[in-house]
Scaffold this motif. Sequence first.
Motif, PDB file in Angstrom:
ATOM      1  N   GLN A  56       0.841  -1.198   0.000  1.00 35.68           N
ATOM      2  CA  GLN A  56       0.000   0.000   0.000  1.00 35.68           C
ATOM      3  C   GLN A  56       0.875   1.247   0.000  1.00 35.68           C
ATOM      4  O   GLN A  56       1.861   1.325   0.732  1.00 35.68           O
ATOM      5  N   ILE A  57       0.533   2.237  -0.825  1.00 34.28           N
ATOM      6  CA  ILE A  57       1.332   3.458  -0.952  1.00 34.28           C
ATOM      7  C   ILE A  57       0.419   4.667  -0.818  1.00 34.28           C
ATOM      8  O   ILE A  57      -0.697   4.675  -1.339  1.00 34.28           O
ATOM      9  N   ASN A  58       0.892   5.685  -0.143  1.00 31.95           N
ATOM     10  CA  ASN A  58       0.131   6.929  -0.039  1.00 31.95           C
ATOM     11  C   ASN A  58       0.044   7.601  -1.406  1.00 31.95           C
ATOM     12  O   ASN A  58       1.013   7.632  -2.161  1.00 31.95           O
ATOM     13  N   ALA A  59      -1.112   8.143  -1.709  1.00 29.05           N
ATOM     14  CA  ALA A  59      -1.327   8.786  -3.008  1.00 29.05           C
ATOM     15  C   ALA A  59      -0.466  10.037  -3.151  1.00 29.05           C
ATOM     16  O   ALA A  59      -0.139  10.705  -2.167  1.00 29.05           O
ATOM     17  N   ASN A  97       0.586  13.801  -3.739  1.00 27.89           N
ATOM     18  CA  ASN A  97      -0.100  14.951  -3.129  1.00 27.89           C
ATOM     19  C   ASN A  97      -0.026  16.217  -3.977  1.00 27.89           C
ATOM     20  O   ASN A  97       0.496  17.234  -3.559  1.00 27.89           O
ATOM     21  N   THR A 125       2.670   8.243  -7.679  1.00 26.70           N
ATOM     22  CA  THR A 125       2.386   7.461  -6.473  1.00 26.70           C
ATOM     23  C   THR A 125       3.306   6.249  -6.349  1.00 26.70           C
ATOM     24  O   THR A 125       3.963   6.050  -5.326  1.00 26.70           O
TER      25      THR A 125
END
Length: 359
Positions: free
Chosen positions: A106-109, A111, A304
Motif C-alpha cells: 500500500q502506498i500513499n497517493a 499529493n 504514487t
Amino acid sequence: MWPDRRIIDLFKTEFPIVLGPMAGVMDAELATAVAQGGGVASLPCAMITPDKAREQVHIFRQRVSAPINLNFFCHKAVDADPAREAIWRQRLAPYYREHGLDPNAQINAANRAPFDAAFCAVVEELKPEIVSFHFGLPEPKLLERVKATGAVILSSATTVKEAIWLEENGADVIIAQGAEAGGHRGMFLTENIAEQPGTFALVPQVVDAVRVPVIAAGGIADGRGIAAAFALGASGVQIGTAYLRCPESKVIPAARVMLAQASDESTVITNVMTGRPARGVANRLMREVGPISPDAPAFPHAATALGPLKAAAEKQGKVDFTNLWAGQAVRMGKEMPAAELTRALAGAALARMGTLSQA
C-alpha cells in the motif's frame, strides 16, 4: 531604465524578475532571498497543505517587507484508475525488486491537489499580493473570491490560444511559457507536446494577441536572455532553473551534482514522473521507461508508485527516480546566494539593454 515598467509598477518591486515557483525544491528561504534581491518572490503551494502555506507565508512576512506570489495548480482532478495503476506497477516491478521493495504494498497517493475552497480561504486570509495558476484558471466562483482580495492574477500559457483564453477569463498577466522551460508544461487547451512553441517564438506572438502584460518564461538564465525577452515585448521574466543551485534552494546533494554536470542536451520532456508532460534533467527512469510512456497513469497518479523507489534510491545517494525539473538553460545556473544572483541578473540585463539602445 527598464523599457517596459508595467510589471514593476504592478508588483511594486525593484526588478521585473519573478522567481519561478518550483514545488518540492524550495520554500520561504529562497523566496525571501529573491525578494531581498529586488525580485518577485514566489511560493509553490501545489504540494503542501493549507496550514503549511500559512506557515511559509508567515515566515516570509517576518523576514522581508515585499510582495509575494502564491502559486497553485488548477488541473481537473481525476480518480486513480486501478487497471492502469496495475500496469504501471508491473512496469516498475523490476525496480522494486532491485531495491528489495514489495510492488504490491500500500502506498500513499501523490499529493498534487488542484486549487480548492480550502486554499481559497487561505488566500482570503493571507491576502498575497499576487496569485498565480498553472494549467489554466480555477472555476469562476473561486477566481472571483481570489480577485476580491485584490490579488493580481497570473497564469501560464504555452500557446497564443491559451493566452487569449486566459485574458478573456480573468488573468491580469500572462506568463508565456516556452518549450524550453523546466517543470510541468502549463498546457490546458492542448495535449500535443510536439506543437509547443519555444519562448522566443511564443512571446512576441502572445504580446501581439493580448492587452495585458506578458512575462517570458523558459530558457532565460542571464542578462542576455532577459534583454532579449524585453526586446520581443515582454514586460518581465520568470526564472526558476537559474536558482536551483543557490544555497537557499532545497535541492538534495545528489541532485545538485546532476544539475552542475548538466549540459544543453541534458533535459527532456517526460510524462513518466507524474503523468503529465514536464521538462527535467533525464534520470534513469526517464531513459529506460520513457521519456514518454503510454503506461504512465494520469496526473498526478504516476508519481504514487514512484514514491518508494525515490526514497530508496535517495538513501543510496542516487536520483534515479527523483524529479530533476529544469529548463534547457540548466548549465547556466550559478552557485551563488539568490539575492546576489537576482541583482546580477538585473544588472546584466540593464547593461545589455543600455548597450543596445546606444548602438
